[in-house]
Structure formats: C-alpha cells, structure tokens
Design an enzyme around this catalytic site. Sequence first.
Site, mmCIF file in Angstrom:
data_model
loop_
_atom_site.group_PDB
_atom_site.id
_atom_site.type_symbol
_atom_site.label_atom_id
_atom_site.label_comp_id
_atom_site.label_asym_id
_atom_site.label_seq_id
_atom_site.Cartn_x
_atom_site.Cartn_y
_atom_site.Cartn_z
ATOM 1 N N ASP A 143 0.847 -1.193 0.000
ATOM 2 C CA ASP A 143 0.000 0.000 0.000
ATOM 3 C C ASP A 143 0.880 1.240 0.000
ATOM 4 O OD1 ASP A 143 0.540 0.876 2.963
ATOM 5 O OD2 ASP A 143 0.079 -1.263 3.041
ATOM 6 N N ASP A 171 0.626 3.490 2.406
ATOM 7 C CA ASP A 171 0.387 3.992 3.754
ATOM 8 C C ASP A 171 -0.785 4.981 3.683
ATOM 9 O OD1 ASP A 171 1.258 3.684 6.489
ATOM 10 O OD2 ASP A 171 1.917 5.764 6.402
#
Length: 282
Positions: A207, A209
């Site tokens: 991802d 974040d």
Amino acid sequence: MLAVIGGTGIYNIDGLITIEKHDVDTPYGKPSAEIVRGVYHGKEILFLPRHGSNHSLLPSEVNYQANIWSLKSLGVKQVIGLSAVGSLQQDIKPGDLAIADQYFDFIKNTREKTFFGNGLVAHVSTAEPTCKALADALSNAAEKCDISIHRNKTYACVDGPRLGTKAESLFLKNAVNADLVGMTNVPEVFLAREAQICYCTIGIATDYDCWQDDPKEHVTVEQVISRYGASLERAKLVLETYIKGTSARCSNRCNHALESAVLTPTESMTQDQKNLFEVLST
C-alpha cells in the site's frame, strides 16, 4: 547457517522438509514459535514465524530478543526476513519488492532493543545496519528471476498495531525521507547486529500507507491482504533462488561486530554475563 524469519502471511515455507523442531529456552523467554530446522532445495535452513504460527502476536508483543538469541544459539550466521511494508514513495508501487539498507527507529513503546545492560556494556555500530553482501546476493537472485527489486531504501519502524495517521505518514516521508514503513524490523535488525548475524529483509509493499490525498489509497487491512498474495510469491521465488545458489560472503564484518564494541572487561563479568557474551560472540 541461514534462517528465514517470516512476517505476515508467512507461517511456513512450502517445500521445506522438516528435520526437527526446536523448542528453545533463552535468557529472555520463549521465541515466537518453535524453530523449524529443515532442508530446502538441498540446503539446511531454519525457519521462524515472527508473529507466531497462528499470527497471535502484535508487533509490540514479539519477543525479538528471544527470537534472535534462539537463532544465534542454533548456529545462525545469516537472517533473511520477509515483511509487509507500506510505501512512502510514489515509485515504490503496491506489489513491488524492496530491500532496506537503512533504518529509522520511530518506536516509542517499551520494546527491548539490546542484549546488553545490567552490568554488561557494549555499543555496537549500526551506521550500516544491514549486510550489503546479502542484499547484493538477493538482488542478483531477483535479477535471475526477472523480478524487479528496489535497493538502498530506508525503512521507518513504528509501534503499531494501529495504522498511522496522515500526519505521521507525511513526517516519515518528508522529514525523515524514509521509503518504507513497517512495524517489526526494529529492534530485530539491531539485535541481529549485536549477535553478529548478517541481516537483510525483503519488504513487500502492500500500500501507499496514508500520505496520499486520495482516501482510496489509504492503507486498510483488507487492502493489505488483497494485494499481498502475488507479491509474496515473487518474494518467495527470490528467496528460493538465493538459497539454491552460493551463499553470500559478508564484506562489512557483520560477524565481527562485537570486536571493539564491548567495554566491560571479561574478568569483571559474572558467569551469567560470560555465558551470554559467549553465545553472542561465537
């Protein structure tokens, strides 16, 4: 001897033929799980799931001292970790693999970060906390598999278990200039250095974040798990290729980290301290 520490989703290694399991007692308590000694593509290795065999340990609950101590006591000289990480830079896309060579310690809880203290004093250099030879060998293994892997990245370690705020994410990205964020590699990397073990982690970016403006890109557990599988298989292929090949030969003296670091004279150590130091310095 090589040990693999498995992170999220890695509780065993497919194809590892188990020889025995070690239930190790250490001066620091029990490790995360029994340590499996096995044969993998003709090479004997050890395996330890960082969060326990059923993922029962939060990052702050992992007994990092016991994990590294137990591996060292079983003769380990190299550790390769596998870890899910968030990306703090646009060019490290979800699904990419990355190797950190630097660490930023953003841990604020009470994790034990050293084997020393209580009358035994040492100050180990961590200017270069990971093993360059091991990182180079993993990079070469990735190249053989035609897998891209980011190099020379900085990993910022946070407490967890909550996922970070946008302010924290932007601080680590912009003020620290970190590339990756995770919850487990500190103090693991530093304890490995104190134990004179070559250490390197393959980070699996799941991802961005939460530093981006688009809320759809903000990390969630669902997002992590859904993106993890294919990337994990690539990481395992890199690991398999490295193990099949020639083991890295350390060039930055990871296995001699204590030579000039210990200030307490041997004659001043208690027997328990001598026993502790003997394991670390072997």
